[in-house]
Design a protein around this motif. Structure first.
Motif, PDB file in Angstrom:
ATOM      1  N   HIS A  11     -67.309 -37.548  22.656  1.00 41.87           N
ATOM      2  CA  HIS A  11     -68.630 -38.047  22.156  1.00 41.87           C
ATOM      3  C   HIS A  11     -69.329 -37.002  21.099  1.00 41.87           C
ATOM      4  O   HIS A  11     -69.362 -35.774  21.386  1.00 41.87           O
ATOM      5  CB  HIS A  11     -69.536 -38.106  23.334  1.00 41.87           C
ATOM      6  CG  HIS A  11     -70.766 -39.028  22.921  1.00 41.87           C
ATOM      7  ND1 HIS A  11     -72.016 -38.590  22.586  1.00 41.87           N
ATOM      8  CD2 HIS A  11     -70.903 -40.652  23.050  1.00 41.87           C
ATOM      9  CE1 HIS A  11     -72.807 -39.654  22.352  1.00 41.87           C
ATOM     10  NE2 HIS A  11     -72.072 -40.572  22.507  1.00 41.87           N
ATOM     11  N   GLU A  12     -69.794 -37.597  20.120  1.00 39.65           N
ATOM     12  CA  GLU A  12     -70.406 -36.926  19.241  1.00 39.65           C
ATOM     13  C   GLU A  12     -71.485 -35.953  19.622  1.00 39.65           C
ATOM     14  O   GLU A  12     -71.632 -34.693  19.045  1.00 39.65           O
ATOM     15  CB  GLU A  12     -71.259 -37.882  17.995  1.00 39.65           C
ATOM     16  CG  GLU A  12     -71.955 -37.322  16.889  1.00 39.65           C
ATOM     17  CD  GLU A  12     -70.928 -36.910  16.007  1.00 39.65           C
ATOM     18  OE1 GLU A  12     -71.061 -35.689  15.024  1.00 39.65           O
ATOM     19  OE2 GLU A  12     -69.769 -37.233  15.684  1.00 39.65           O
ATOM     20  N   ASP A  48     -61.363 -44.154  13.344  1.00 42.24           N
ATOM     21  CA  ASP A  48     -62.896 -44.393  13.488  1.00 42.24           C
ATOM     22  C   ASP A  48     -63.634 -42.990  14.112  1.00 42.24           C
ATOM     23  O   ASP A  48     -63.091 -42.774  15.504  1.00 42.24           O
ATOM     24  CB  ASP A  48     -63.249 -45.715  14.239  1.00 42.24           C
ATOM     25  CG  ASP A  48     -64.614 -46.046  14.404  1.00 42.24           C
ATOM     26  OD1 ASP A  48     -65.394 -45.172  13.772  1.00 42.24           O
ATOM     27  OD2 ASP A  48     -64.914 -46.915  15.177  1.00 42.24           O
ATOM     28  N   GLU A  49     -64.373 -42.436  13.439  1.00 40.42           N
ATOM     29  CA  GLU A  49     -65.249 -41.289  14.308  1.00 40.42           C
ATOM     30  C   GLU A  49     -66.736 -41.845  14.523  1.00 40.42           C
ATOM     31  O   GLU A  49     -67.331 -40.453  14.566  1.00 40.42           O
ATOM     32  CB  GLU A  49     -64.923 -40.119  13.242  1.00 40.42           C
ATOM     33  CG  GLU A  49     -63.507 -39.602  13.414  1.00 40.42           C
ATOM     34  CD  GLU A  49     -63.440 -38.111  12.849  1.00 40.42           C
ATOM     35  OE1 GLU A  49     -64.545 -37.388  12.467  1.00 40.42           O
ATOM     36  OE2 GLU A  49     -62.384 -37.392  13.018  1.00 40.42           O
ATOM     37  N   SER A  50     -66.885 -42.859  14.468  1.00 38.20           N
ATOM     38  CA  SER A  50     -68.403 -43.093  14.553  1.00 38.20           C
ATOM     39  C   SER A  50     -68.931 -42.930  16.089  1.00 38.20           C
ATOM     40  O   SER A  50     -70.124 -42.715  15.848  1.00 38.20           O
ATOM     41  CB  SER A  50     -68.447 -44.826  14.486  1.00 38.20           C
ATOM     42  OG  SER A  50     -67.700 -45.598  15.491  1.00 38.20           O
ATOM     43  N   GLU A  51     -67.987 -42.785  16.879  1.00 43.11           N
ATOM     44  CA  GLU A  51     -68.586 -42.290  18.025  1.00 43.11           C
ATOM     45  C   GLU A  51     -68.144 -41.039  18.503  1.00 43.11           C
ATOM     46  O   GLU A  51     -68.754 -40.044  19.430  1.00 43.11           O
ATOM     47  CB  GLU A  51     -68.173 -43.168  19.375  1.00 43.11           C
ATOM     48  CG  GLU A  51     -68.568 -44.478  19.275  1.00 43.11           C
ATOM     49  CD  GLU A  51     -68.080 -45.393  20.344  1.00 43.11           C
ATOM     50  OE1 GLU A  51     -67.472 -44.770  21.354  1.00 43.11           O
ATOM     51  OE2 GLU A  51     -68.227 -46.510  20.244  1.00 43.11           O
TER      52      GLU A  51
END
Length: 101
Positions: A11-12, A48-51
């Motif tokens: 998680h970011e 995808d690194e959005s999260e």
């Protein structure tokens, strides 16, 4: 040579602290079991690194017996420590590979 690959989406909100923990605490503890000679940390690209980022940690064992020893005697305890520290802020899946030359 056996490669135990653990792919982790983090998680970011914990990515920086988690990476320090991985390098300074978790990987050394896994290596100290005597089942693996070394580990390599990789960051996946073009995902995808959005999260948050995704990493792969590859632990190298000289034999399947050493890998089996890790799974039978150490993996449950070390996984539990990870979940106690980070809860559901990461997702991991594992695979086992054999080096072919």
């Amino acid at each position: 040579m056996i490669v135990y690959n653990v792919t982790i989406k983090v998680h970011e909100s914990i990515k920086n602290e988690w990476l320090v923990w991985l390098k300074e605490e978790h990987i050394p503890e896994v290596i100290q079991t005597g089942c693996f000679t070394h580990a390599t940390i990789l960051r996946l690209l073009e995902v995808d690194e959005s999260e948050g980022p995704t990493y792969a940690v590859q632990y190298h064992a000289e034999s399947k017996a050493l890998y089996n020893n890790y799974i039978e005697n150490h993996s449950t305890r070390l996984r539990e420590k990870s979940y106690q520290k980070w809860g559901n802020q990461f997702i991991a899946f594992r695979s086992v590979m054999q080096v072919v030359n």
